[in-house]
Design a protein around this motif. Sequence first.
Motif: not given
Length: 390
Positions: A3-15, A37-39, A88-93
């Motif tokens: 496993n990588s160091a951050l395997t269990h980290l979940k990130v939503l990227d709006l940047s 998330v992209e245009r 987005i709000k659903q994904l944030v959960k």
Amino acid sequence: MTNSALTHLKVLDLSWHIAGPYCTKILADYGAEVIKVERPETGDPSRAAGPFKNNEENLNASGLFAYLNNNKQSITLDLKSEQSIRIIKQLVKGMDLLVENFAPGVMKRLGLDYETLKAINPKLVMVSISNFGQQGEFAHYKATEIITQAMSGFLSSVGEPHREPVRAAGQLRILEYITGTFAASSALAACRAARVSGIGAHLDISIAEMGLLQRSYPTVQNSYPTSVFKYEGRYVMLPGIEQCKDGHVGISVLTGQHWQGFCFMIEAYDWVEDERFTTLPQRLIHKDIFQERLDAFLMEHTTEEVLALGNEWRVPVTLVPTFEDLLSLDQYVEREFFVEVNHSELGIMKQPGAPFRMSKTPWSIRTSAPLLGEHNEKTLKAFYDKSTQI
């Protein structure tokens, strides 16, 4: 597979652009699951920045985007759409972290401000990156890197004192990469705290302030108006980047020991205890005399000869290689720093590798940067099939 160091980290990227995507790149390359998330149709502006293979513009074949977005998934949402905001709000959960770098106030206008999102997911950590931070007189000013460099003291302290200021690192947008690094490290600290306490946090990160953090020396220096160490307003090294017979070398003389070795290296034995040159302020006062003698020595030697003399006399001396040279430099080849990534549109290309080495949970490129909207079906199909439940 380890496993990588951050395997269990979940990130939503709006940047977008560089600062935010570089933050999430660091996290993704150490194992985090990052949904970007992209245009629709245009995507992240870095897709249009290149460099492009054969100079043919292609939103799915930008070298900059490819570097910043390995290991990420791409979905496209129109954030002006109510349906997209519900998604987005659903994904944030299910997320640990959300990263955004819109102008201050945009997330609130979208209905995605931290107060709203933490009600959906109390453990959520939200990172907001902006030019000047979320508050203050400049918070809503438009800015590019030349502006944030100016407002963080870089411009006023780089370049020859008798000429106009110089933009640090040309057009490399160095402050955005620095900001992305700080954002990633602070996000990990906040996520760790959230897992322990069950309470998330909102991180406010200013690109200009990240630049100021790199300017600790002049900050302290100018805290004392009577300081004897005030130079001519810009930091000048003498010697610095110097011309030799066949190219350039960088020479740094920082301590008394370096100075003695430097004098022996250029055969200026009479300068070892000459007070006109033993300190940088004195060398600047007498720089014409200093430079004339140094130039005469260097123009009689090649870069390789000067490098060998520097190693012999333990003086910090370096070659000034081009990027093409760096890709095949023995030091980086031996450490396998540059990595080859096989991208479906760009083919095999070299990219900088791990920012730091971890022996047990290593950095890795698992997938190349995604095509625009490549993961729409995988990630969004369920939402659109069950839109009434969103």
